[in-house]
Design a protein around this motif. Structure first.
Motif, PDB file in Angstrom:
ATOM      1  N   THR A 175     158.325  -8.368  48.788  1.00 40.50           N
ATOM      2  CA  THR A 175     157.345  -8.440  47.712  1.00 40.50           C
ATOM      3  C   THR A 175     155.952  -8.238  48.290  1.00 40.50           C
ATOM      4  O   THR A 175     155.788  -7.985  49.487  1.00 40.50           O
ATOM      5  N   GLU A 176     154.942  -8.345  47.428  1.00 39.35           N
ATOM      6  CA  GLU A 176     153.561  -8.101  47.828  1.00 39.35           C
ATOM      7  C   GLU A 176     152.902  -9.391  48.317  1.00 39.35           C
ATOM      8  O   GLU A 176     153.252 -10.493  47.891  1.00 39.35           O
ATOM      9  N   GLU A 177     151.926  -9.219  49.190  1.00 38.34           N
ATOM     10  CA  GLU A 177     151.093 -10.355  49.593  1.00 38.34           C
ATOM     11  C   GLU A 177     150.439 -10.993  48.378  1.00 38.34           C
ATOM     12  O   GLU A 177     150.396 -12.223  48.248  1.00 38.34           O
ATOM     13  N   SER A 178     149.912 -10.172  47.479  1.00 34.57           N
ATOM     14  CA  SER A 178     149.292 -10.662  46.249  1.00 34.57           C
ATOM     15  C   SER A 178     149.834  -9.871  45.066  1.00 34.57           C
ATOM     16  O   SER A 178     149.934  -8.642  45.134  1.00 34.57           O
ATOM     17  N   PRO A 179     150.184 -10.553  43.959  1.00 35.26           N
ATOM     18  CA  PRO A 179     150.649  -9.826  42.776  1.00 35.26           C
ATOM     19  C   PRO A 179     149.513  -9.225  41.969  1.00 35.26           C
ATOM     20  O   PRO A 179     149.759  -8.450  41.040  1.00 35.26           O
ATOM     21  N   ASP A 180     148.277  -9.562  42.316  1.00 35.08           N
ATOM     22  CA  ASP A 180     147.115  -9.096  41.564  1.00 35.08           C
ATOM     23  C   ASP A 180     146.478  -7.896  42.265  1.00 35.08           C
ATOM     24  O   ASP A 180     146.094  -7.991  43.439  1.00 35.08           O
ATOM     25  N   PRO A 181     146.384  -6.757  41.598  1.00 34.84           N
ATOM     26  CA  PRO A 181     145.783  -5.563  42.205  1.00 34.84           C
ATOM     27  C   PRO A 181     144.378  -5.859  42.731  1.00 34.84           C
ATOM     28  O   PRO A 181     143.579  -6.516  42.073  1.00 34.84           O
ATOM     29  N   GLY A 182     144.124  -5.381  43.958  1.00 37.28           N
ATOM     30  CA  GLY A 182     142.803  -5.556  44.551  1.00 37.28           C
ATOM     31  C   GLY A 182     142.602  -6.864  45.268  1.00 37.28           C
ATOM     32  O   GLY A 182     141.565  -7.061  45.922  1.00 37.28           O
ATOM     33  N   GLN A 183     143.572  -7.781  45.172  1.00 39.01           N
ATOM     34  CA  GLN A 183     143.470  -9.060  45.854  1.00 39.01           C
ATOM     35  C   GLN A 183     144.268  -9.028  47.157  1.00 39.01           C
ATOM     36  O   GLN A 183     145.179  -8.239  47.337  1.00 39.01           O
ATOM     37  N   GLY A 184     143.935  -9.941  48.075  1.00 40.30           N
ATOM     38  CA  GLY A 184     144.626  -9.995  49.352  1.00 40.30           C
ATOM     39  C   GLY A 184     144.121  -8.928  50.307  1.00 40.30           C
ATOM     40  O   GLY A 184     143.074  -8.308  50.095  1.00 40.30           O
ATOM     41  N   THR A 185     144.886  -8.690  51.375  1.00 45.90           N
ATOM     42  CA  THR A 185     144.485  -7.720  52.394  1.00 45.90           C
ATOM     43  C   THR A 185     145.428  -6.530  52.468  1.00 45.90           C
ATOM     44  O   THR A 185     145.402  -5.768  53.430  1.00 45.90           O
ATOM     45  N   GLY A 186     146.289  -6.366  51.450  1.00 47.42           N
ATOM     46  CA  GLY A 186     147.106  -5.162  51.365  1.00 47.42           C
ATOM     47  C   GLY A 186     148.476  -5.259  51.991  1.00 47.42           C
ATOM     48  O   GLY A 186     149.163  -4.241  52.120  1.00 47.42           O
ATOM     49  N   GLY A 187     148.929  -6.462  52.352  1.00 50.36           N
ATOM     50  CA  GLY A 187     150.231  -6.598  52.981  1.00 50.36           C
ATOM     51  C   GLY A 187     151.372  -6.574  51.985  1.00 50.36           C
ATOM     52  O   GLY A 187     151.210  -6.908  50.811  1.00 50.36           O
ATOM     53  N   SER A 188     152.558  -6.206  52.469  1.00 57.37           N
ATOM     54  CA  SER A 188     153.773  -6.242  51.660  1.00 57.37           C
ATOM     55  C   SER A 188     154.967  -6.155  52.579  1.00 57.37           C
ATOM     56  O   SER A 188     154.875  -5.637  53.701  1.00 57.37           O
ATOM     57  N   GLY A 189     156.108  -6.680  52.110  1.00 59.84           N
ATOM     58  CA  GLY A 189     157.345  -6.540  52.856  1.00 59.84           C
ATOM     59  C   GLY A 189     157.251  -7.084  54.266  1.00 59.84           C
ATOM     60  O   GLY A 189     156.690  -8.153  54.518  1.00 59.84           O
ATOM     61  N   ILE A 190     157.805  -6.333  55.205  1.00 61.61           N
ATOM     62  CA  ILE A 190     157.763  -6.694  56.619  1.00 61.61           C
ATOM     63  C   ILE A 190     156.713  -5.820  57.284  1.00 61.61           C
ATOM     64  O   ILE A 190     156.925  -4.615  57.471  1.00 61.61           O
ATOM     65  N   CYS A 191     155.584  -6.397  57.600  1.00 64.22           N
ATOM     66  CA  CYS A 191     154.513  -5.626  58.234  1.00 64.22           C
ATOM     67  C   CYS A 191     153.899  -6.451  59.364  1.00 64.22           C
ATOM     68  O   CYS A 191     153.639  -7.640  59.220  1.00 64.22           O
ATOM     69  N   GLY A 192     153.685  -5.813  60.499  1.00 65.53           N
ATOM     70  CA  GLY A 192     153.221  -6.496  61.689  1.00 65.53           C
ATOM     71  C   GLY A 192     151.712  -6.524  61.803  1.00 65.53           C
ATOM     72  O   GLY A 192     150.986  -5.835  61.080  1.00 65.53           O
ATOM     73  N   GLU A 193     151.270  -7.343  62.740  1.00 61.88           N
ATOM     74  CA  GLU A 193     149.836  -7.417  63.044  1.00 61.88           C
ATOM     75  C   GLU A 193     149.651  -7.862  64.491  1.00 61.88           C
ATOM     76  O   GLU A 193     150.301  -8.809  64.947  1.00 61.88           O
TER      77      GLU A 193
END
Length: 302
Positions: free
Chosen positions: A48-66
């Protein structure tokens, strides 16, 4: 390759990967091997998405590294206007003397990334780009085998300066979109000190549960400081043979996802909100010039 989504399939698992040149365009996340969605047996969806609200959060989703959320490479010795490397993403410009902030949008020159794919695998290669003596070769391989997704990492320091940082994977999960709450349980493979966990999380031994649906975001982290001092040596209670594991279970359906690692973690974090939970396992990286480090994450969907 300009396809926005790369698709891998095995006997039971279908996975969508975001192409580096068409997916996350910010300055935070690793652009390689970003798993947007995983579907088991054609019906159970996990990401799923980091944030369900468009434009909120930092753009993460699913399995993503940092890389470098706490220890950004080359940031402290970069003057305003100079670049520093954000591994997996690109060269970022330090705009001023403010401390590094992972959620701050930095001007970025993305790394060039080469992709090789098959039906069940995708390999992402980032060739070295010099940045004030910091220079790495980075490869990530994503592969499928029945209901298992494996991510293999290879990082080589081919520059003149040491690479000291950390890497972890965000696992933005919600089984079939079910909101987080009492229907879920999270089991960790090792005992831990729950003192940093918020009261909304119920901890019994190695099991974590939710007494009610969360009403906002929460965060907890367990550090294993020995890993920062003794690279590659397990902390007390950890095994270098089997690393660390967590399993998220949606109890009414019996559907689950489990991550296992081949490294002892330097920290474990848990971030979440009402729509998502993200267990996060950190690896500490310390590479002298000429060193190379390999590590693996394995996801089993049931």
């Amino acid at each position: 390759m300009n396809r926005a989504v790369l698709r891998l399939t095995s006997g039971r698992l279908a996975v969508e990967l975001s192409a580096p040149d068409a997916g996350h365009r910010g300055s935070r996340f690793d652009r390689t091997g970003h798993v947007v969605q995983a579907v088991l047996d054609g019906k159970h969806r996990f990401c799923t998405e980091e944030s369900p609200d468009p434009g909120q959060g930092t753009g993460g989703s699913g399995i993503c590294g940092e890389f470098g959320i706490f220890t950004p490479i080359g940031f402290e010795d970069a003057a305003p206007g100079e670049v520093f490397p954000k591994l997996g993403a690109g060269l970022l410009i330090r705009p001023d003397m403010q401390p590094y902030a992972f959620a701050r949008p930095y001007v970025i020159e993305p790394y060039p990334i080469k992709i090789h794919t098959g039906d069940r695998f995708a390999v992402f290669r980032t060739e070295p780009v010099d940045c004030r003596g910091y220079r790495v070769r980075y490869e990530k391989r994503v592969s499928l085998d029945e209901n298992v997704l494996t991510i293999e990492y290879r990082l080589g320091n081919v520059g003149e300066k040491p690479i000291v940082t950390e890497e972890y994977a965000h696992n933005f999960m919600a089984v079939d979109g079910h909101p987080i709450g009492p229907d879920y349980s999270l089991r960790l493979s090792h005992a831990f000190d729950p003192s940093s966990f918020p009261p909304k999380l119920r901890v019994q031994g190695r099991d974590i549960g939710w007494g009610e649906a969360p009403t906002g975001a929460y965060y907890a982290r367990i550090d294993f400081p020995d890993q920062g001092e003794r690279e590659g040596v397990p902390s007390e209670g950890m095994s270098s043979d089997n690393g660390f594991r967590w399993e998220l279970l949606h109890e009414p359906s019996g559907v689950s996802v489990r991550e296992s690692n081949d490294f002892p973690p330097s920290a474990i974090a848990l971030w979440g909100d009402r729509h998502v939970v993200s267990p996060e396992v950190f690896i500490r990286l310390a590479l002298r010039p000429g060193d190379e480090r390999l590590w693996t994450r394995r996801y089993e969907f049931n």
